[in-house]
Write a protein that holds these residues in place. Structure first.
Motif, mmCIF file in Angstrom:
data_model
loop_
_atom_site.group_PDB
_atom_site.id
_atom_site.type_symbol
_atom_site.label_atom_id
_atom_site.label_comp_id
_atom_site.label_asym_id
_atom_site.label_seq_id
_atom_site.Cartn_x
_atom_site.Cartn_y
_atom_site.Cartn_z
ATOM 1 N N MET A 1 0.835 -1.191 0.000
ATOM 2 C CA MET A 1 0.000 0.000 0.000
ATOM 3 C C MET A 1 0.878 1.251 0.000
ATOM 4 S SD MET A 1 -3.375 -0.200 0.682
ATOM 5 C CE MET A 1 -4.570 -1.362 1.093
ATOM 6 N N VAL A 2 0.430 2.211 -0.761
ATOM 7 C CA VAL A 2 1.154 3.471 -0.851
ATOM 8 C C VAL A 2 0.412 4.496 -0.016
ATOM 9 C CG1 VAL A 2 1.934 5.272 -2.425
ATOM 10 C CG2 VAL A 2 1.940 2.892 -3.155
ATOM 11 N N ARG A 3 1.145 5.202 0.742
ATOM 12 C CA ARG A 3 0.569 6.231 1.599
ATOM 13 C C ARG A 3 0.295 7.496 0.780
ATOM 14 N NH1 ARG A 3 3.222 8.170 7.207
ATOM 15 N NH2 ARG A 3 1.395 9.344 7.836
ATOM 16 N N VAL A 4 -0.866 8.133 1.020
ATOM 17 C CA VAL A 4 -1.226 9.354 0.298
ATOM 18 C C VAL A 4 -0.437 10.511 0.890
ATOM 19 C CG1 VAL A 4 -3.084 10.932 -0.291
ATOM 20 C CG2 VAL A 4 -3.521 8.484 -0.175
ATOM 21 N N LYS A 5 0.302 11.199 0.025
ATOM 22 C CA LYS A 5 1.165 12.271 0.509
ATOM 23 C C LYS A 5 0.641 13.658 0.152
ATOM 24 C CE LYS A 5 5.240 9.409 0.431
ATOM 25 N NZ LYS A 5 6.556 9.168 -0.092
ATOM 26 N N LYS A 6 -0.275 13.736 -0.817
ATOM 27 C CA LYS A 6 -0.780 15.049 -1.226
ATOM 28 C C LYS A 6 -1.918 15.474 -0.313
ATOM 29 C CE LYS A 6 0.318 15.542 -6.020
ATOM 30 N NZ LYS A 6 -0.220 15.938 -7.307
ATOM 31 N N LYS A 7 -1.802 16.687 0.195
ATOM 32 C CA LYS A 7 -2.853 17.229 1.061
ATOM 33 C C LYS A 7 -4.113 17.554 0.256
ATOM 34 C CE LYS A 7 0.199 19.210 4.484
ATOM 35 N NZ LYS A 7 0.630 20.422 5.170
ATOM 36 N N SER A 8 -3.965 17.917 -0.985
ATOM 37 C CA SER A 8 -5.121 18.276 -1.808
ATOM 38 C C SER A 8 -6.050 17.068 -2.005
ATOM 39 C CB SER A 8 -4.677 18.830 -3.153
ATOM 40 O OG SER A 8 -3.956 17.848 -3.881
ATOM 41 N N PHE A 9 -5.474 15.870 -2.127
ATOM 42 C CA PHE A 9 -6.289 14.669 -2.269
ATOM 43 C C PHE A 9 -7.126 14.437 -1.016
ATOM 44 C CE2 PHE A 9 -6.928 10.116 -1.638
ATOM 45 C CZ PHE A 9 -7.620 9.802 -2.792
ATOM 46 N N LEU A 10 -6.534 14.578 0.147
ATOM 47 C CA LEU A 10 -7.252 14.387 1.414
ATOM 48 C C LEU A 10 -8.346 15.439 1.582
ATOM 49 C CD1 LEU A 10 -4.292 13.509 3.812
ATOM 50 C CD2 LEU A 10 -6.057 11.978 2.936
ATOM 51 N N ILE A 11 -8.044 16.681 1.249
ATOM 52 C CA ILE A 11 -9.029 17.765 1.404
ATOM 53 C C ILE A 11 -10.203 17.550 0.453
ATOM 54 C CG2 ILE A 11 -9.389 20.242 1.055
ATOM 55 C CD1 ILE A 11 -6.522 20.634 2.121
ATOM 56 N N ILE A 12 -9.928 17.208 -0.797
ATOM 57 C CA ILE A 12 -10.998 16.983 -1.775
ATOM 58 C C ILE A 12 -11.861 15.793 -1.370
ATOM 59 C CG2 ILE A 12 -11.447 16.250 -4.151
ATOM 60 C CD1 ILE A 12 -9.153 18.089 -4.998
ATOM 61 N N THR A 13 -11.226 14.747 -0.852
ATOM 62 C CA THR A 13 -11.977 13.573 -0.406
ATOM 63 C C THR A 13 -12.920 13.936 0.736
ATOM 64 O OG1 THR A 13 -10.137 12.128 -1.039
ATOM 65 C CG2 THR A 13 -11.774 11.220 0.474
ATOM 66 N N LEU A 14 -12.444 14.674 1.714
ATOM 67 C CA LEU A 14 -13.291 15.072 2.845
ATOM 68 C C LEU A 14 -14.388 16.045 2.407
ATOM 69 C CD1 LEU A 14 -10.609 15.454 5.656
ATOM 70 C CD2 LEU A 14 -12.277 13.613 5.357
ATOM 71 N N LEU A 15 -14.074 16.964 1.519
ATOM 72 C CA LEU A 15 -15.080 17.904 1.023
ATOM 73 C C LEU A 15 -16.162 17.186 0.214
ATOM 74 C CD1 LEU A 15 -12.965 21.026 -0.026
ATOM 75 C CD2 LEU A 15 -14.542 20.810 1.912
ATOM 76 N N ALA A 16 -15.771 16.199 -0.566
ATOM 77 C CA ALA A 16 -16.760 15.436 -1.339
ATOM 78 C C ALA A 16 -17.704 14.683 -0.412
ATOM 79 C CB ALA A 16 -16.050 14.474 -2.284
ATOM 80 N N LEU A 17 -17.172 14.095 0.654
ATOM 81 C CA LEU A 17 -18.030 13.406 1.627
ATOM 82 C C LEU A 17 -18.991 14.380 2.304
ATOM 83 C CD1 LEU A 17 -15.516 10.921 3.283
ATOM 84 C CD2 LEU A 17 -17.446 10.378 1.807
#
Length: 109
Positions: A1-17
């Motif tokens: 498993m690769v760890r997510v390093k981009k903050k934009s991916f985490l922010i977009i994922t939380l905003l979409a939820l």
């Protein structure tokens, strides 16, 4: 498993939820609001006498049966707070169909 390093991916994922939750909640509120507003008061002239025995009330339709003449009902139903006049003609044993008519100032939904 690769760890997510981009903050934009985490922010977009939380905003979409959050957006999905808000849309679902908003649709639930709209449905509840629309169901309260769409109650129709219907006055029924049952010339057959059959349907009056089975007076079934629904949450979105309120029925009242009347024996008044049709002309009187058509002229005064909106003044009395009714949205629709439904007329059920006498039932004939020779046919299995009943051709009910309704009258309204607007097209009922």
């Amino acid at each position: 498993m690769v760890r997510v390093k981009k903050k934009s991916f985490l922010i977009i994922t939380l905003l979409a939820l959050c957006a999905m939750a808000i849309i679902t909640f908003g649709m639930g509120l709209m449905t509840a609001y629309m169901s309260e507003k769409s109650v129709k008061n219907i006055i029924v002239k049952d010339e057959s006498g059959i349907f009056e025995k089975y007076n079934v009330q629904k949450s979105s339709f309120v029925y009242k049966f009347s024996n008044e003449p049709l002309d009187t009902l058509l002229n005064h139903y909106s003044e009395r707070g009714y949205d629709i006049v439904a007329v059920i003609p006498p039932f004939s044993d020779s046919s299995n169909t009943v051709k009910a008519k309704f009258y309204s100032k607007t097209n009922p939904e």
